[in-house]
Write a protein that holds these residues in place. Structure first.
Motif, mmCIF file in Angstrom:
data_model
loop_
_atom_site.group_PDB
_atom_site.id
_atom_site.type_symbol
_atom_site.label_atom_id
_atom_site.label_comp_id
_atom_site.label_asym_id
_atom_site.label_seq_id
_atom_site.Cartn_x
_atom_site.Cartn_y
_atom_site.Cartn_z
ATOM 1 N N PHE A 180 18.185 -23.267 -121.650
ATOM 2 C CA PHE A 180 18.136 -24.485 -120.833
ATOM 3 C C PHE A 180 18.814 -24.253 -119.481
ATOM 4 O O PHE A 180 18.294 -24.634 -118.424
ATOM 5 N N TRP A 181 19.964 -23.612 -119.496
ATOM 6 C CA TRP A 181 20.718 -23.312 -118.282
ATOM 7 C C TRP A 181 19.907 -22.375 -117.376
ATOM 8 O O TRP A 181 19.830 -22.578 -116.158
ATOM 9 N N LEU A 182 19.288 -21.372 -117.986
ATOM 10 C CA LEU A 182 18.466 -20.429 -117.228
ATOM 11 C C LEU A 182 17.291 -21.139 -116.565
ATOM 12 O O LEU A 182 16.980 -20.893 -115.384
ATOM 13 N N ARG A 183 16.662 -22.032 -117.298
ATOM 14 C CA ARG A 183 15.499 -22.750 -116.753
ATOM 15 C C ARG A 183 15.881 -23.603 -115.546
ATOM 16 O O ARG A 183 15.118 -23.693 -114.576
ATOM 17 N N THR A 184 17.067 -24.216 -115.576
ATOM 18 C CA THR A 184 17.480 -25.038 -114.419
ATOM 19 C C THR A 184 17.654 -24.169 -113.176
ATOM 20 O O THR A 184 17.322 -24.591 -112.063
ATOM 21 N N GLN A 185 18.166 -22.952 -113.357
ATOM 22 C CA GLN A 185 18.335 -22.042 -112.220
ATOM 23 C C GLN A 185 16.990 -21.487 -111.747
ATOM 24 O O GLN A 185 16.756 -21.333 -110.551
ATOM 25 N N GLU A 186 16.102 -21.192 -112.691
ATOM 26 C CA GLU A 186 14.784 -20.664 -112.328
ATOM 27 C C GLU A 186 13.971 -21.704 -111.550
ATOM 28 O O GLU A 186 13.250 -21.356 -110.610
ATOM 29 N N LYS A 187 14.075 -22.961 -111.941
ATOM 30 C CA LYS A 187 13.331 -24.012 -111.240
ATOM 31 C C LYS A 187 13.718 -24.063 -109.762
ATOM 32 O O LYS A 187 12.863 -24.281 -108.895
ATOM 33 N N LYS A 188 15.000 -23.846 -109.470
ATOM 34 C CA LYS A 188 15.446 -23.814 -108.072
ATOM 35 C C LYS A 188 14.793 -22.652 -107.323
ATOM 36 O O LYS A 188 14.382 -22.788 -106.172
ATOM 37 N N LEU A 189 14.704 -21.503 -107.977
ATOM 38 C CA LEU A 189 14.088 -20.344 -107.343
ATOM 39 C C LEU A 189 12.597 -20.571 -107.112
ATOM 40 O O LEU A 189 12.068 -20.226 -106.056
ATOM 41 N N PHE A 190 11.917 -21.130 -108.101
ATOM 42 C CA PHE A 190 10.486 -21.385 -107.943
ATOM 43 C C PHE A 190 10.228 -22.390 -106.822
ATOM 44 O O PHE A 190 9.247 -22.271 -106.088
ATOM 45 N N LYS A 191 11.120 -23.348 -106.700
ATOM 46 C CA LYS A 191 10.969 -24.345 -105.637
ATOM 47 C C LYS A 191 11.126 -23.715 -104.264
ATOM 48 O O LYS A 191 10.460 -24.112 -103.289
ATOM 49 N N ALA A 192 11.993 -22.695 -104.167
ATOM 50 C CA ALA A 192 12.253 -22.043 -102.884
ATOM 51 C C ALA A 192 11.275 -20.914 -102.576
ATOM 52 O O ALA A 192 11.192 -20.453 -101.435
ATOM 53 N N ALA A 193 10.531 -20.458 -103.580
ATOM 54 C CA ALA A 193 9.726 -19.240 -103.430
ATOM 55 C C ALA A 193 8.538 -19.422 -102.500
ATOM 56 O O ALA A 193 7.837 -20.441 -102.544
ATOM 57 N N SER A 194 8.304 -18.399 -101.680
ATOM 58 C CA SER A 194 7.106 -18.357 -100.845
ATOM 59 C C SER A 194 5.920 -17.812 -101.621
ATOM 60 O O SER A 194 4.774 -18.149 -101.348
ATOM 61 N N LYS A 195 6.198 -16.938 -102.584
ATOM 62 C CA LYS A 195 5.146 -16.345 -103.388
ATOM 63 C C LYS A 195 5.707 -15.944 -104.741
ATOM 64 O O LYS A 195 6.864 -15.518 -104.850
ATOM 65 N N VAL A 196 4.880 -16.073 -105.784
ATOM 66 C CA VAL A 196 5.259 -15.671 -107.135
ATOM 67 C C VAL A 196 4.341 -14.541 -107.579
ATOM 68 O O VAL A 196 3.109 -14.651 -107.497
ATOM 69 N N LEU A 197 4.949 -13.447 -108.032
ATOM 70 C CA LEU A 197 4.210 -12.312 -108.567
ATOM 71 C C LEU A 197 4.528 -12.193 -110.053
ATOM 72 O O LEU A 197 5.682 -12.357 -110.452
ATOM 73 N N VAL A 198 3.521 -11.907 -110.854
ATOM 74 C CA VAL A 198 3.697 -11.800 -112.307
ATOM 75 C C VAL A 198 3.166 -10.453 -112.770
ATOM 76 O O VAL A 198 2.528 -9.724 -112.009
ATOM 77 N N ILE A 199 3.409 -10.124 -114.035
ATOM 78 C CA ILE A 199 3.096 -8.780 -114.507
ATOM 79 C C ILE A 199 1.823 -8.681 -115.339
ATOM 80 O O ILE A 199 1.321 -7.581 -115.577
ATOM 81 N N ALA A 200 1.264 -9.815 -115.782
ATOM 82 C CA ALA A 200 0.091 -9.751 -116.656
ATOM 83 C C ALA A 200 -0.779 -10.986 -116.464
ATOM 84 O O ALA A 200 -0.284 -12.059 -116.083
ATOM 85 N N PRO A 201 -2.092 -10.860 -116.720
ATOM 86 C CA PRO A 201 -2.996 -12.005 -116.564
ATOM 87 C C PRO A 201 -2.588 -13.221 -117.385
ATOM 88 O O PRO A 201 -2.690 -14.361 -116.909
ATOM 89 N N LYS A 202 -2.131 -13.007 -118.621
ATOM 90 C CA LYS A 202 -1.711 -14.138 -119.454
ATOM 91 C C LYS A 202 -0.537 -14.874 -118.821
ATOM 92 O O LYS A 202 -0.459 -16.103 -118.862
#
Length: 423
Positions: A180-202
């Motif tokens: 839960f704590w990790l998700r709150t911090q990640e949401k801040k990063l996603f909100k600030a991100a210019s682009k998101v890169l992922v490792i797999a189609p799924k």
């Protein structure tokens, strides 16, 4: 065209010629003058791709909790002496626990890592773009959020595992709270991100839906122009090879292969599996894996791994089928997969249909897959009784790698993300 100055913030120091090389692969052609790295392990870096490093010592962060004037971070240089420290060997090679993880996060919460030296490094380097690999550690997300806010620079996120959902998390209060704590911090990063890169189609499918982004798939790139496909005759007995760890239930999948091979080889040896691992076997594992045409042969250097894989007919990829572990690597995509694909060898893959690697292999028909213990024997019989199928899937693996992981294509994904963020 001049490249933007990139600051990468991650956990491990960059050391060439080790198994931890994905980020080094990404930025191998970026240029030393436009690249800097902040990390949080004790070891010193040693790489040809970068010269500016800032190390935040976790040992010093611990001391800073009770000794506030402790220097927690400093700029460091490349050094050939990259041996692990006693502290790292004790903590990172020791038995993990949820309580230990929670205590670690509390140490980083109260530790004095937001130092004047860190701010000075950020000011002096003055990055154009921040590149943040996302980990399962809260403290790393907090460090990245701090740097993002302090510099005011655009950031690009790179997610290579399921570090957001609750699916891989054990159902106990500490694990659930940490997630839960990790998700709150990640949401801040996603909100600030210019682009998101992922490792797999799924992973792209899931994160685009959850965060309303249009992510791009980025993996380790392979220069296929230097590696032509070679069709080779299948050995007899057929040679199967696994190189990797036995953790999180993987050994049970390998044991199921051994059991299947024992039955297949009843009237003569048709196939053999060699397992190369750095793990020390328990008595139960030794009995289950050194059996039925299956042998555990110890560890290899990176060069030896390449040689052994090239001599094989079938390369084995396994994840756990046990309920306890099957989601542990749900959205991961091992660099081992791209290495397997570039070798142009038939891949036999075991894992739940819901995990990213098996979804990938099925999506692109690039491996023979088994998603239950019953299927392992059935698929192995089907494969081992037909050398033509082994050759067919060898070619399919190579063509898949060339189509989806060519270095030129992967470089373009990374470059477009960083240049667009800089603009």
């Amino acid at each position: 065209m001049k490249k933007p100055k990139v600051l990468v913030v991650g956990i491990n120091p960059w050391i060439d010629n080790t198994g931890i090389n994905t980020l080094i692969n990404f930025f191998s052609d970026w240029g030393k003058e436009e690249l800097a790295h902040i990390y949080t392990r004790e070891r010193l870096p040693y790489t040809k791709i970068c010269d500016r490093f800032f190390r935040i010592s976790e040992t010093a962060v611990i001391r800073s909790v009770y000794k506030r004037r402790t220097v927690t971070g400093e700029e460091v240089c490349n050094t050939p002496n990259t041996a692990k420290t006693a502290t790292e060997n004790k903590y990172y090679n020791g038995k993990r626990s949820h309580l230990k993880s929670f205590i670690r996060e509390l140490i980083w919460l109260f530790g004095g890592w937001k130092s004047k030296k860190l701010r000075t490094f950020l000011d002096s380097y003055s990055a154009d773009v921040l590149f943040f690999p996302i980990y399962s550690n809260v403290y790393m997300c907090r460090l990245q959020n701090f740097i993002c806010k302090y510099t005011g620079k655009p950031c690009v996120l790179y997610i290579s595992d399921d570090n957001y959902s609750y699916k891989p998390v054990e159902k106990n209060p500490i694990s659930l709270f940490l997630r839960f704590w990790l998700r709150t911090q990640e949401k801040k990063l996603f909100k600030a991100a210019s682009k998101v890169l992922v490792i797999a189609p799924k992973q792209k499918d899931e994160y685009d839906r959850i965060f309303g982004v249009n992510s791009e798939v980025l993996t380790k790139g392979i220069d296929f122009s230097e590696i032509p496909y070679e069709e080779k005759p299948v050995n007899f007995p057929i040679k199967m090879v696994y190189t990797g760890k036995l953790i999180i239930g993987r050994w049970k999948s390998l044991a199921a292969i051994a059991k299947a091979l024992n039955k297949i080889n009843e009237n003569g040896v048709k196939a053999e599996l060699d397992i190369y691992t750095t793990d020390t076997l328990t008595e139960e594992q030794d009995k289950a894996l050194n059996f039925g045409g299956c042998k555990v042969k110890g560890s290899l250097t990176l060069e030896e791994v390449q040689h052994v894989q090239k001599q094989a007919d079938i390369l084995v990829f396994v994840e756990s089928l046990e309920n306890k572990y099957k989601n542990a690597a749900r959205l991961s995509f091992s660099t081992k997969i791209t290495d397997y694909l570039k070798n142009g060898k038939c891949i036999f893959a075991i894992g739940d249909k819901d995990i990213a690697p098996i979804d990938y292999f099925n999506r692109y028909d690039s491996a023979v897959t088994a998603s239950s213990y019953e299927e392992i024997g059935e698929k192995l019989i089907w494969l081992i009784n037909s050398s033509e199928k082994i050759t067919e899937y060898s070619k399919k693996a190579y063509e898949c790698g060339k189509e989806h992981h060519d270095k030129e294509k992967m470089d373009k994904v990374l470059y477009d993300a960083i240049f667009n963020a800089a603009e």
